[in-house]
Scaffold this active site. Structure first.
Site, mmCIF file in Angstrom:
data_model
loop_
_atom_site.group_PDB
_atom_site.id
_atom_site.type_symbol
_atom_site.label_atom_id
_atom_site.label_comp_id
_atom_site.label_asym_id
_atom_site.label_seq_id
_atom_site.Cartn_x
_atom_site.Cartn_y
_atom_site.Cartn_z
ATOM 1 N N GLU A 261 29.972 -30.469 33.736
ATOM 2 C CA GLU A 261 30.858 -31.505 33.186
ATOM 3 C C GLU A 261 31.964 -30.741 32.477
ATOM 4 O O GLU A 261 31.724 -30.143 31.428
ATOM 5 C CB GLU A 261 30.106 -32.357 32.165
ATOM 6 C CG GLU A 261 28.908 -33.105 32.716
ATOM 7 C CD GLU A 261 29.288 -34.179 33.690
ATOM 8 O OE1 GLU A 261 30.438 -34.659 33.627
ATOM 9 O OE2 GLU A 261 28.459 -34.534 34.531
ATOM 10 N N CYS A 300 35.870 -35.697 26.043
ATOM 11 C CA CYS A 300 36.220 -35.234 27.388
ATOM 12 C C CYS A 300 36.779 -36.382 28.207
ATOM 13 O O CYS A 300 37.513 -36.172 29.165
ATOM 14 C CB CYS A 300 34.994 -34.661 28.065
ATOM 15 S SG CYS A 300 33.597 -35.803 27.969
HETATM 16 P P1 NAP Z 1 33.493 -24.130 25.807
HETATM 17 O O1 NAP Z 1 34.204 -23.201 24.941
HETATM 18 O O2 NAP Z 1 33.636 -23.995 27.270
HETATM 19 O O3 NAP Z 1 31.953 -24.009 25.382
HETATM 20 C C1 NAP Z 1 30.966 -24.832 25.953
HETATM 21 C C2 NAP Z 1 29.607 -24.176 25.794
HETATM 22 O O4 NAP Z 1 29.541 -22.994 26.581
HETATM 23 C C3 NAP Z 1 29.288 -23.749 24.358
HETATM 24 O O5 NAP Z 1 27.933 -24.037 24.090
HETATM 25 C C4 NAP Z 1 29.543 -22.258 24.399
HETATM 26 O O6 NAP Z 1 28.804 -21.542 23.442
HETATM 27 C C5 NAP Z 1 29.040 -21.926 25.782
HETATM 28 N N1 NAP Z 1 29.519 -20.650 26.301
HETATM 29 C C6 NAP Z 1 30.600 -19.928 25.912
HETATM 30 N N2 NAP Z 1 30.678 -18.810 26.644
HETATM 31 C C7 NAP Z 1 29.645 -18.822 27.506
HETATM 32 C C8 NAP Z 1 29.185 -17.922 28.516
HETATM 33 N N3 NAP Z 1 29.826 -16.788 28.793
HETATM 34 N N4 NAP Z 1 28.075 -18.248 29.187
HETATM 35 C C9 NAP Z 1 27.409 -19.393 28.925
HETATM 36 N N5 NAP Z 1 27.790 -20.277 27.985
HETATM 37 C C10 NAP Z 1 28.899 -19.993 27.293
HETATM 38 O O7 NAP Z 1 33.845 -25.651 25.503
HETATM 39 P P2 NAP Z 1 34.004 -26.336 24.065
HETATM 40 O O8 NAP Z 1 35.225 -25.745 23.471
HETATM 41 O O9 NAP Z 1 32.722 -26.294 23.316
HETATM 42 O O10 NAP Z 1 34.234 -27.845 24.454
HETATM 43 C C11 NAP Z 1 35.481 -28.420 24.749
HETATM 44 C C12 NAP Z 1 35.641 -28.635 26.238
HETATM 45 O O11 NAP Z 1 34.507 -29.319 26.762
HETATM 46 C C13 NAP Z 1 36.818 -29.474 26.618
HETATM 47 O O12 NAP Z 1 37.509 -28.860 27.668
HETATM 48 C C14 NAP Z 1 36.216 -30.795 27.078
HETATM 49 O O13 NAP Z 1 36.986 -31.498 28.011
HETATM 50 C C15 NAP Z 1 34.929 -30.362 27.625
HETATM 51 N N6 NAP Z 1 33.947 -31.442 27.575
HETATM 52 C C16 NAP Z 1 33.539 -32.030 28.719
HETATM 53 C C17 NAP Z 1 32.601 -33.043 28.680
HETATM 54 C C18 NAP Z 1 32.103 -33.714 29.929
HETATM 55 O O14 NAP Z 1 31.099 -34.389 29.848
HETATM 56 N N7 NAP Z 1 32.735 -33.576 31.047
HETATM 57 C C19 NAP Z 1 32.063 -33.450 27.454
HETATM 58 C C20 NAP Z 1 32.507 -32.829 26.310
HETATM 59 C C21 NAP Z 1 33.447 -31.818 26.386
HETATM 60 P P3 NAP Z 1 29.463 -21.080 22.039
HETATM 61 O O15 NAP Z 1 29.845 -22.316 21.332
HETATM 62 O O16 NAP Z 1 28.354 -20.356 21.390
HETATM 63 O O17 NAP Z 1 30.619 -20.220 22.406
#
Ligand code: NAP
Length: 510
Positions: A261, A300
C-alpha cells in the site's frame, strides 16, 4: 490518563518485552518538538522472534478455528475500547492528533477488529477456504477438482507507515490472525508509541496464544533478511521504501509474497452539472476542505488533486479557502522533518502551479511541525501535480473542459487508492465509475441523496477493498473476508470425488 512518556519503547519479541541497545531514535511531540520517547532495535534477536512466531505462534493459532480466532479479535477490540482516552492522549503527544484525527486511527482500528470478529464468526469451524465447489474434470465423474485456500506456513510481517500507528497495526493484524497466521508487526518508528502501548494492553490481557503477536519498536532490524518462503509481507508506506522491500534480494529470491500500500495522488472530480449554488458543489467543497485538514492531510487516501470545470475554478478556490478558514483546529504534521518535507513539496508544486490559498497561522501554530493548509492551482498540461505526493495539508486544483479530459487528468495519478465524484447526474456518476474504475482501488460517487450519509473520500472501510493499482502499490487489503486470501495459498486439488467432498466439507467459501 497516560503515564509519563516511557523513556524507552521496548519491543515484544518471542513472548518477552526487550529493549534495544544504544540511545535509540527520538520520537517527538510534533506540536513542541519535545522528545517523548526513544526506540532502538540494535542487538535484538529479530530472527529468533520470527522463528518463535512460526514455530510457537503458528501451531497455536492453527489449533483454533476461524470462529475462535474471530472471538479473539472481538476480545482485542474490547481491551482497546476500554482504554480509548489513553490512546487519544498518546496520539496527541506523539502524532499531534486532534481528537477527531485520533478517532480515525483509534476508533477505526477498533471498528475494523469488530468487523472481522463478526464476519469471521460466520466462518465457524472450517479449517480452510474454498473457492467454488468440486467439479467434474473428465468423462469419469469420480475424477474431480476444487480450489482450496490453505493457510500459509509462516509469519505475517507487517511494516506500517507513521500516519496510522493504531489502524495500520490492527487492520493488518485482524486479517492475519483470523487466517491463523502469527503477526510480527513493525510500526513506523516516528509514531510507534501508540502501537507499543496498545500491544502491551493486549498482551497483558492474556487472551492471545504465545507467539501470535510480536512487535518491533524501532528500525527494521533485519526483518527482510530473516523473512523466508512461507511468510507474507504486508507493507504500507512510501513508493520508494516499497521498492526497497519488493526488490530486496532475499525477498525476491525466496519468492516471498508481498502486498504494498503505497503513496497515491487521489483525485476528486466535480461534475459538470455541479455548478456553484448546487448542493453537489457544496458537498465537494466540504469534502476537499475536510480531506486537506483531517490528520493534517496525512492520509494516504487524502484528496491531492481536485479536478474541476475550468469555468468555475476561481469560485471553487474561494469556496474551499472559506471552508478551511471555518475549520477550527488543524493538527501539526508528524514531526519537524515532515514539516520540512511538506514545505519542500509545496515549493516543488509551486514551480508548476500557483498558490491560491494559504491559511493564516493561528496562535501557537508558528513552531515545531505546524504547516498552514495550502491550495494550489495548475493548468491541465502541467505535470507536477500529477507527479509528487506532498504528504500534508496540501491539494491542487486542476481545471478540465469536458468529461473525457477530467478522466484523463484523474488517470495521470498513475494508479490511485481512491477517486471521488460529486454530481447530481446519475448518468455522469455511473460513467465516472467505469472511466475511473481501472485506475483506482475504490471510487466514491456522491450525489445530494447521500450527502450526509456517505463515509467520506478518505475513510477506509473493512468491508471494501483498500489498495490501488500502479503507483498506489498494486496491493489489496481488507475488502471483507476476501482479504483472507492473502494469507492462504489458492491451490487446485484434483482427485477422487469422495476425497474432495470430504475436504470441501471442512472448508468454507468466501
Ligand atoms: P516510509 O518512510 O516509506 O516508511 C514506511 C515503513 O517502512 C516504516 O515502518 C519504516 O520504518 C519502514 N522502512 C524504512 N526503511 C525500510 C527498509 N529499508 N526496509 C523495510 N522497511 C523500511 O513511509 P512513511 O513516511 O512512514 O509513511 C508515509 C507514506 O506512506 C506516504 O507516502 C503515504 O502515502 C503512505 N501511506 C500509504 C497508505 C496506504 O494504505 N496505501 C497508508 C498510509 C500511508 P522506520 O519508520 O523505522 O523508518
Amino acid at each position: 490518563m497516560i503515564a509519563a512518556a516511557p523513556v524507552f519503547l521496548e519491543s515484544y519479541l518471542a513472548g518477552r518485552w526487550v529493549r534495544g541497545e544504544g540511545e535509540g531514535a527520538a520520537l517527538v511531540d510534533p506540536a513542541t518538538g519535545e522528545v517523548v520517547a526513544r526506540a532502538s532495535t540494535v542487538g535484538l534477536n529479530i530472527e529468533g522472534a520470527l522463528r518463535y512466531a512460526r514455530e510457537v505462534g503458528q501451531p497455536a493459532l492453527r489449533a483454533l478455528r476461524y470462529a475462535q480466532r474471530a472471538e479473539m479479535l472481538g476480545r482485542i477490540a474490547d481491551v482497546l475500547a476500554a482504554r480509548k482516552d489513553e490512546w487519544y492522549a498518546i496520539a496527541l503527544k506523539n502524532s499531534g492528533n486532534t481528537r477527531a484525527d485520533a478517532a480515525i486511527d483509534v476508533d477505526g482500528a477498533i471498528g475494523t477488529l469488530k468487523y472481522f470478529a463478526k464476519a469471521g464468526a460466520a466462518l465457524g469451524e472450517a479449517e480452510f477456504l474454498a473457492d467454488g465447489e468440486p467439479q467434474r474434470l473428465a468423462r469419469d465423474p469420480n475424477f474431480q477438482g476444487v480450489h482450496l485456500g490453505i493457510p500459509i506456513e509462516g509469519a505475517a510481517i507487517h511494516i506500517n507507515a507513521y500516519n496510522f500507528p493504531s489502524w495500520g497495526l490492527w487492520e493488518k493484524a485482524a486479517v492475519a490472525l483470523l487466517a491463523g497466521i502469527p503477526v510480527v508487526a513493525k510500526p513506523a518508528t516516528a509514531t510507534a508509541w501508540l502501537a507499543v502501548a496498545m500491544t502491551r494492553a493486549v498482551v497483558d490481557a492474556g487472551m492471545l496464544p504465545a507467539g501470535a503477536l510480536s512487535l518491533v519498536a524501532g528500525s527494521t532490524g533485519g526483518l527482510l533478511e530473516y523473512a523466508r518462503f512461507g511468510d507474507a509481507i504486508a507493507f504500507t508506506g512510501s513508493a520508494e521504501t516499497a521498492e526497497i522491500v519488493r526488490s530486496h534480494p532475499h525477498v525476491r529470491g525466496a519468492g516471498i509474497r508481498v502486498n504494498v500500500e503505497a503513496d497515491s495522488l487521489n483525485a476528486s472530480l466535480l461534475g459538470p452539472d455541479a455548478v456553484p449554488g448546487t448542493s453537489a458543489f457544496d458537498l465537494f467543497v466540504r469534502e476537499v476542505a475536510r480531506e486537506m485538514t483531517s490528520k493534517a492531510g496525512q492520509k494516504c487516501t487524502a484528496i491531492r488533486r481536485a479536478v474541476v470545470p475550468a469555468q468555475h475554478i476561481d469560485t471553487v478556490a474561494a469556496a474551499i479557502g472559506a471552508a478551511i478558514d471555518a475549520i477550527g483546529e488543524v493538527a501539526p504534521v508528524v514531526s519537524p522533518s515532515s514539516r520540512a518535507a511538506v514545505e519542500r513539496g509545496i515549493d516543488a508544486l509551486a514551480e508548476g502551479a500557483a498558490v491560491v490559498y494559504r491559511r493564516a497561522a493561528r496562535a501557537g501554530e508558528d513552531q515545531a511541525a505546524f504547516v498552514a493548509p495550502v491550495l494550489l492551482r495548475t493548468d491541465a498540461v502541467a505535470d507536477i501535480a500529477h507527479d509528487i505526493e506532498v504528504f500534508g495539508p496540501v491539494a491542487t486544483l486542476v481545471p478540465y473542459r469536458d468529461a473525457d479530459e477530467a478522466y484523463d487528468l484523474a488517470r495521470r495519478g498513475g494508479g490511485s487508492l481512491v477517486a471521488s465524484v460529486f454530481s447530481a447526474d446519475p448518468a455522469f456518476l455511473a460513467a465516472s465509475a467505469i472511466a475511473l474504475g481501472a485506475t483506482n482501488g475504490r471510487v466514491l460517487l456522491v450525489d445530494p441523496s447521500i450527502g450526509d450519509s456517505h463515509t467520506g473520500h478518505g475513510i477506509v472501510l473493512p468491508s471494501l477493498v483498500h489498495g490501488g493499482p500502479g503507483r498506489a502499490g498494486n496491493g489489496e487489503e481488507l475488502g471483507g473476508l476476501r482479504g483472507l486470501w492473502f494469507y492462504h495459498q489458492r491451490t487446485a486439488i484434483q482427485g477422487p470425488a469422495p476425497v474432495l467432498a470430504e475436504l470441501a466439507s471442512r472448508a468454507v467459501r468466501v
